[in-house]
Structure formats: structure tokens, C-alpha cells
Design a protein around this motif. Structure first.
Motif, mmCIF file in Angstrom:
data_model
loop_
_atom_site.group_PDB
_atom_site.id
_atom_site.type_symbol
_atom_site.label_atom_id
_atom_site.label_comp_id
_atom_site.label_asym_id
_atom_site.label_seq_id
_atom_site.Cartn_x
_atom_site.Cartn_y
_atom_site.Cartn_z
ATOM 1 N N GLY A 1 1.338 -1.194 0.090
ATOM 2 C CA GLY A 1 -0.025 -0.392 -0.180
ATOM 3 C C GLY A 1 0.671 1.504 -0.486
ATOM 4 O O GLY A 1 -0.168 2.572 -0.819
ATOM 5 N N LEU A 2 2.032 0.749 0.701
ATOM 6 C CA LEU A 2 2.740 2.116 0.621
ATOM 7 C C LEU A 2 2.983 3.269 -0.382
ATOM 8 O O LEU A 2 3.113 4.008 -1.223
ATOM 9 C CB LEU A 2 4.252 2.267 1.315
ATOM 10 C CG LEU A 2 5.207 3.358 1.657
ATOM 11 C CD1 LEU A 2 4.223 4.825 1.943
ATOM 12 C CD2 LEU A 2 6.756 2.923 1.824
ATOM 13 N N ASN A 3 3.665 1.954 -1.593
ATOM 14 C CA ASN A 3 3.920 1.855 -3.202
ATOM 15 C C ASN A 3 2.855 2.762 -3.895
ATOM 16 O O ASN A 3 3.126 3.239 -4.325
ATOM 17 C CB ASN A 3 4.896 1.168 -3.772
ATOM 18 C CG ASN A 3 6.415 0.998 -3.641
ATOM 19 O OD1 ASN A 3 6.968 1.865 -3.029
ATOM 20 N ND2 ASN A 3 6.682 -0.151 -2.763
ATOM 21 N N ALA A 4 2.152 2.470 -3.853
ATOM 22 C CA ALA A 4 0.278 2.381 -3.726
ATOM 23 C C ALA A 4 -0.078 3.956 -3.804
ATOM 24 O O ALA A 4 -0.516 4.645 -4.425
ATOM 25 C CB ALA A 4 -1.281 1.688 -3.667
ATOM 26 N N SER A 5 -0.323 4.293 -2.669
ATOM 27 C CA SER A 5 0.125 5.055 -1.799
ATOM 28 C C SER A 5 0.615 6.661 -2.616
ATOM 29 O O SER A 5 0.600 7.615 -3.168
ATOM 30 C CB SER A 5 0.051 5.526 -0.415
ATOM 31 O OG SER A 5 -0.297 6.925 -0.194
#
Length: 312
Positions: A268-272
Motif C-alpha cells: 500500500g505504501l507504493n500504491a499511495s
């Protein structure tokens, strides 16, 4: 004779299971936990994550107006596709896909979007259109490519997808179901031809549906069980919305986005980070998209690194 046939089939099956190369991506070795995820969540909608994002759109509306004053029929869809292309370049881990429970890095930024076959006609058929964003493209290149593709869809001519659907839907239902199952098996074992993958809009980095073009609010979209699209973006109509700035409530023109993301491809961090990268392009289009100066001095490649925003 039967024994030899079974042996041959078994050998072909083993060879198919071991094939890791495919025309649209390169196999990625990841952490054992991420390798295990496709077995725990075998379908994209069993690992779907939703995002809500609000984009301040005053600069975007000004950019579109300035472009149209120069005779360019630029719209929100063009800008959204450009923002997604930049985000995929800035966060390349998001340009991945799962097939056959293996993770692949996609070779190119392939974007798909929905388009009405008759302009501003809510009752018109909807087509899935796709394009591959070249590394050397600037915003004008993407805009012209989108215009050409939409012109084909609205020309009344039968497209490749039309012919393909007519042919497959002519099959009896049991045979059609078997055909789809065989194609899925071929894809899972990296045996689907490149020509098939290249022409199918659901084999893509991200799919965009701009519902704002028909005055609709955005909804969360599912991920298809066909193809290898891991991201679905739905945009609503730009509308005034109250927002808090420095402790005060102000009314801004806001573009509401809702995104569906297959978390099996990355965390989720990279998606964010990718969402923030796309948002930065949309909120600072003069700096990040350019292509408004007659001398071409502001031609910004769609793979450019982040730049400091400046006023339009």
C-alpha cells in the motif's frame, strides 16, 4: 499407444508449467510472503484495496481552458491518462501484474479507458480503448493518440474487438465457456500469443473510467477476472466541495477519484506514492504537462521526474 500419449501430454504439461517468459512482462523475484499471496488470494477481487482521493481542480480547469484557446480539444480524460502514465513511471513497481500465480514487471505503460461511441450520448455503447505510452511522449502526443483512437470508435466501422466478439458470441454457450477457459489456461502458462494480448484492453497497466464526462459521481469498480489489469480508476464530475485549509473552510473545485488496486502486486505504501504522483500532475498541470508554449520550450516528457510546481 495410450501410454505414449499420456507421457507426451504429461511432458507438455510440465514444460508449460516451467515456462516463465511472456511477451508483455518479465518475471520478478519477490519476498516469499508476496510469492505466497496469490495462493492465499487466488483472484484479484479477493485482494482488492480501495482508495478515495480528492484533487483540487482549479489549475486543471484553467489548463484545459488555456489548451482549448489554442485550438486543442483537451479534456479531463487526457489529463487523467497523462497523470497515470507519469505515476507509473515514478513508481514502476505499480506497473506489474500477476498471471499463473507469478509476478511480472510490465514492459510498457499500457493504459485503457472507456469511451462512448457517440459523444455526450448517455445511451451510446461503451468501448474499451487502449494505448501504449511511449517513453519519448509529451502530453500532446498522448492527446493526439487518444483523439485518433476515439475517432476510430466513433467512425461506425467495425473494430477488431467488434469482430472478435461477434465471432466468439456466435459459439454455443458450452463451447464459448470452454474457449474462455482454454484462453485463461494459455495465459496462465504464458502461451497466449502477443497479438492477442496487445489487442485486448484488459491486458493493461491501469483502466480509467471518467464518469464525469456523463455527469456521474465515481463509484468503486471491481477488477476483472480476465486479463491482467491490477488498477481501476474511476473519476467523477468536477464540482464545488468544502475543504479545510489552514483551519478555515473554503469551497474548491474538486475532482473526486476512486481507485481499486490489487494489493498482490505491491504494498500500500507504493500504491499511495503512485496516487500522490498522479495527484501532483493534476494539481500542477502547467508545470507537469506543459505543451502550451508556441516555441515548444515547455514540452515535458511524460516520464519526467517530479519538478517544482509553478503558477500557470
Amino acid at each position: 499407444m495410450l501410454g505414449w500419449l499420456l507421457a507426451a501430454v504429461s511432458l507438455l504439461w510440465v514444460l508449460a508449467e516451467r515456462k516463465t517468459t511472456r511477451p508483455d512482462g518479465t518475471l520478478v523475484k519477490t519476498h516469499p510472503y508476496r510469492q505466497m499471496l496469490p495462493y492465499l488470494a487466488p483472484k484479484p477481487n479477493s485482494a482488492i484495496t480501495y482508495y478515495d482521493e480528492y484533487v483540487q481542480a482549479e489549475a486543471l480547469l484553467a489548463y484545459i481552458e488555456a489548451s482549448r484557446e489554442l485550438g486543442k480539444d483537451v479534456d479531463v480524460t487526457d489529463c487523467l491518462l497523462a497523470a497515470i502514465a507519469v505515476a507509473l513511471d515514478e513508481v514502476p513497481r505499480l506497473n506489474r501484474f500477476l498471471v499463473g500465480r507469478r509476478l511480472y514487471q510490465r514492459h510498457a505503460r499500457k493504459l485503457s479507458f472507456s469511451a462512448l461511441r457517440r459523444k455526450k450520448d448517455r445511451g451510446a455503447e461503451v468501448s474499451g480503448v487502449h494505448l501504449t505510452v511511449d517513453d519519448g511522449w509529451v502530453f500532446d502526443d498522448l492527446h493526439h493518440a487518444v483523439q485518433r483512437l476515439i475517432a476510430v470508435e466513433r467512425s461506425g466501422r467495425r473494430t477488431y474487438t467488434d469482430s472478435e466478439l461477434r465471432l466468439t458470441l456466435a459459439l454455443p454457450r458450452p463451447l464459448l465457456a470452454l474457449t474462455v477457459a482454454v484462453l485463461k489456461w494459455l495465459d496462465a502458462h504464458n502461451l497466449l500469443p502477443a497479438s492477442f494480448i496487445d489487442r485486448d484492453p484488459l491486458f493493461c497497466s491501469a483502466f480509467l473510467a471518467n464518469l464525469g464526462s456523463i455527469d456521474m459521481r465515481p463509484g468503486y469498480h471491481h477488477l476483472y477476472e480476465w486479463g491482467n489489469c491490477p488498477v481501476f480508476v474511476v473519476a467523477g464530475k468536477i464540482a464545488p466541495m468544502p475543504m479545510v485549509e489552514d483551519g478555515a473552510v473554503v469551497v474548491r473545485q474538486v475532482l473526486h477519484l476512486r481507485l481499486s488496486f490489487d494489493e498482490r502486486i505491491d504494498d500500500g505504501l507504493n500504491a499511495s506514492d503512485a496516487v500522490n504522483a498522479a495527484k501532483a500532475v493534476l494539481e500542477h498541470p502547467f508545470a507537469r504537462l506543459g505543451c502550451l508554449r508556441a516555441d515548444g520550450s515547455d514540452r515535458v516528457p511524460l516520464h519526467a521526474p517530479p519538478q517544482l510546481p509553478h503558477a500557470g
